[in-house]
Design a protein around this motif. Structure first.
Motif, mmCIF file in Angstrom:
data_model
loop_
_atom_site.group_PDB
_atom_site.id
_atom_site.type_symbol
_atom_site.label_atom_id
_atom_site.label_comp_id
_atom_site.label_asym_id
_atom_site.label_seq_id
_atom_site.Cartn_x
_atom_site.Cartn_y
_atom_site.Cartn_z
ATOM 1 N N THR A 48 -52.498 142.082 25.878
ATOM 2 C CA THR A 48 -51.573 141.018 25.470
ATOM 3 C C THR A 48 -52.309 139.887 24.771
ATOM 4 O OG1 THR A 48 -50.131 141.544 27.342
ATOM 5 C CG2 THR A 48 -49.844 139.392 26.309
ATOM 6 N N ILE A 52 -52.050 138.597 20.700
ATOM 7 C CA ILE A 52 -51.752 137.214 20.313
ATOM 8 C C ILE A 52 -52.822 136.698 19.357
ATOM 9 C CG2 ILE A 52 -51.592 134.846 21.174
ATOM 10 C CD1 ILE A 52 -50.392 136.005 23.748
ATOM 11 N N ASP A 53 -54.081 136.980 19.666
ATOM 12 C CA ASP A 53 -55.190 136.536 18.827
ATOM 13 C C ASP A 53 -55.130 137.197 17.447
ATOM 14 O OD1 ASP A 53 -57.538 135.286 18.059
ATOM 15 O OD2 ASP A 53 -58.828 136.805 18.966
ATOM 16 N N SER A 113 -52.508 138.429 15.904
ATOM 17 C CA SER A 113 -51.362 137.915 15.142
ATOM 18 C C SER A 113 -51.696 136.571 14.508
ATOM 19 C CB SER A 113 -50.147 137.774 16.057
ATOM 20 O OG SER A 113 -49.745 139.035 16.543
#
Length: 593
Positions: free
Chosen positions: A501, A505-506, A508
């Protein structure tokens, strides 16, 4: 069972209590700690390896400021904190140290602060369990770091709940000034210690302080707010030292004139006893404790203890921590509980949770534990009759949460302390679970557990993830004591899910900035995220922040729990902390049914 020696362990850290500078008064010779061999062998299981790693690190932490700090303390004619405690406690008393790993890997830019520069231990003094708080002057002259404050406050909280006498062995340079903004003002900072001194005194819990070194600035209030105050010659007690006094008001004054033991004994009248040195001071302290009859003798079990059905060594064979591995929690409990005392509650219902009445060392208690093997659940059916579903290991289902809530309420009715044995991935998710009322049942369990009027003890043996941490009496729910095995883990979710997860996020964010990520970079980022998350879920990380009171050796779990239950036996049954009612009754308020 035969264990194959493969991991060689150092001597247990609880035996690291040092030596005295000179032959002490014969009455106060060094207590004989439980005999242990120079080395211990454990099997090559993950739990055995984690225990070896923990013990090796604990032995280093127990040295405080190291050889140079110890030599400096001895050169000043003073004992170290561990030597003082060894002189103070009853001969043969087990020393139950809390918070050894406080501040682990913190304050590196200042050289670190092993054990946060203060020792907090529970041990017998004059046959009575006491909480001893001793500044470690080998670590930055015993100065208070932010985590030092939190550690002392935690010790005070335990002592207040269990009505343990508090014995302060003071040797501190006061606030560590470079970090003063994180030490001085908040509700869990330095001032809270003095507030607790006042509240604990008002409750009639004995507090005795012995100054055996520095005691300056705001730290001077701690000993002076105690019932009895001792001080050794050569020590200093003042709000401002000679240099600060000269800078502030231009007055030149010696340390002795300003705050020496003779001045406080003859002129200011601040102290009750002036003693020659540490050995004499500790001897006097024991006499003061003996003269105080307001605290009971350490509790004895109401039933005769019986050896467990299974040996402690079998713990390493039973317990499994590898992904996909299972074990029977009842088999694990059989290594700890008195033989024949374990009575499982609703054994055929809510089987993903084990609830049982038991005795440990003759002390009766209730046990709420996660079952770590596949179990079967009977589901209501129509014309065809009940159906069967399989429960996953370590997962809390709605029926098991409902059972646990009912059991917790029953323990409160019976005035039984409750032991939570935690190894859970959390509550069950998905359509069937949600429709079955998992949130309602979980809320019921959390409500019952939160409002316990009986003492709660938490033992984390494996994972303690997400809301499962809350339901199994995590730190936020006021356990009297929290123990954990080496290798246990605290986190919102497992490392694999969390790393995936966080990585997404990183990635994106990087893509939005126009960065192109190749496979090599992706793997490197995943490795970095995983390493960071693994560090944070390590039980030593939790212990460094005070979420765990004591990491214990698995094969000594029974002995550790006996001590914990002995402490709990002194804790009065009362309304939870912060409750408006002062009645010692169990109340839940509005509860989901």
């Amino acid at each position: 069972m035969s264990l194959t020696p493969s991991v060689i362990l150092p001597q247990r850290p609880r035996a690291h209590w040092g030596v005295v500078l000179e032959p002490p008064n014969p009455v106060f010779t060094m207590p004989s700690q439980p005999e242990s061999p120079a080395t211990t062998t454990l099997p090559p299981t993950p739990l055995g390896t984690a225990t070896a790693e923990y013990l090796a690190e604990a032995a280093v932490v127990a040295q405080g400021g190291g050889a140079s700090g110890i030599q400096r303390q001895h050169a000043n004619g003073r004992l170290t904190a561990r030597e003082r405690i060894a002189q103070l406690v009853d001969r043969g008393s087990e020393v139950f140290e809390c918070g050894l790993f406080f501040a682990r890997k913190m304050y590196a830019e200042y050289g670190g602060a092993p054990a946060a520069g203060v020792l907090t231990v529970i041990a017998k003094v004059d046959g009575r369990l006491s909480m001893i708080v001793a500044n470690d002057a080998t670590v930055k002259a015993g100065a208070f770091f932010p985590m030092t404050c939190k550690k002392v406050i935690r010790a005070q909280v335990i002592a207040e709940r269990a009505r343990l006498p508090l014995l302060y062995l003071v040797d501190s340079a006061g606030v560590f000034l470079p970090l003063q903004e994180d030490i001085f003002p908040d509700t869990d900072d330095f001032g809270r210690i003095f507030r607790n001194n006042a509240v604990i005194s008002a409750k009639g819990i004995p507090q005795i302080a012995a100054i055996m070194g520095n005691c300056v600035a705001g730290g001077g209030y701690l000993p002076v707010m105690c019932d009895t105050l001792l001080m050794t010659e050569g020590s200093g007690l003042y709000l401002a030292g000679p240099a600060l006094v000269k800078a502030a008001i231009g007055q030149e004054v010696s340390s002795e004139e300003l705050g020496g033991a003779q001045m406080h004994a003859q002129i200011a009248g601040t102290i009750d006893f002036r003693e020659k040195d540490d050995v004499a001071c500790i001897a006097r302290l024991r006499k003061v404790v003996e003269a105080n009859r307001s605290s009971p003798a350490a509790a004895e079990p109401p039933f005769a203890a019986r050896a467990p059905k299974r040996s402690a060594a079998e713990i390493y064979e039973i317990f499994k921590s590898e992904p996909g591995q299972q074990y029977d929690m009842l088999a694990l409990l059989a290594c700890v509980a008195d033989e024949g005392s374990l009575d499982e509650y609703r054994a055929e219902y809510g089987m993903s949770m084990v609830c049982a009445y038991a005795r440990i060392g003759g002390f009766p208690c209730g046990i709420v534990a996660n079952q770590k093997k596949l179990t079967q659940r009977k589901m209501p059916g129509g014309k065809a009759g009940p159906s069967t579903a399989t429960n996953m290991p370590g997962v809390i289902y709605d029926d098991s949460a409902d059972k646990a809530a009912r059991f917790i309420m029953d323990c409160n009715q019976k005035k039984l302390p409750i032991l939570f044995v935690s190894d859970t991935t959390g509550f069950m998710v998905g359509r069937d679970s949600e429709q079955g009322g998992i949130i309602r049942a979980g809320a019921k369990m959390v409500n019952a557990m939160s409002n316990c009027s009986v003492p709660k003890i938490t033992l984390v043996v494996g994972g303690s993830y997400g809301a499962g941490n809350y339901a199994m009496c995590g730190r936020a729910f006021d356990p009297l004591l929290t123990l954990a095995w080496p290798g246990a883990k605290f986190a919102v979710m497992g490392a694999a899910q969390a790393a995936g997860t966080l990585l997404q996020i990183d990635l994106s964010a990087r893509e939005k900035r126009g960065e192109k990520i190749d496979d090599a970079t992706r793997k490197a980022l995943h490795a970095a995220v995983s390493a960071s998350y693994n560090e944070q879920q390590d039980i030593r990380y939790a212990a460094s922040r005070g979420w765990v009171d004591r990491i214990i050796e698995p094969h000594r779990t029974r002995e550790e729990l006996i001590t914990a239950l002995r402490v709990a036996a002194q804790a009065p049954v009362e309304s939870p902390a912060g409750a408006l009612s002062t009645e010692a009754s169990f109340r839940t308020g509005v509860i989901q049914t």
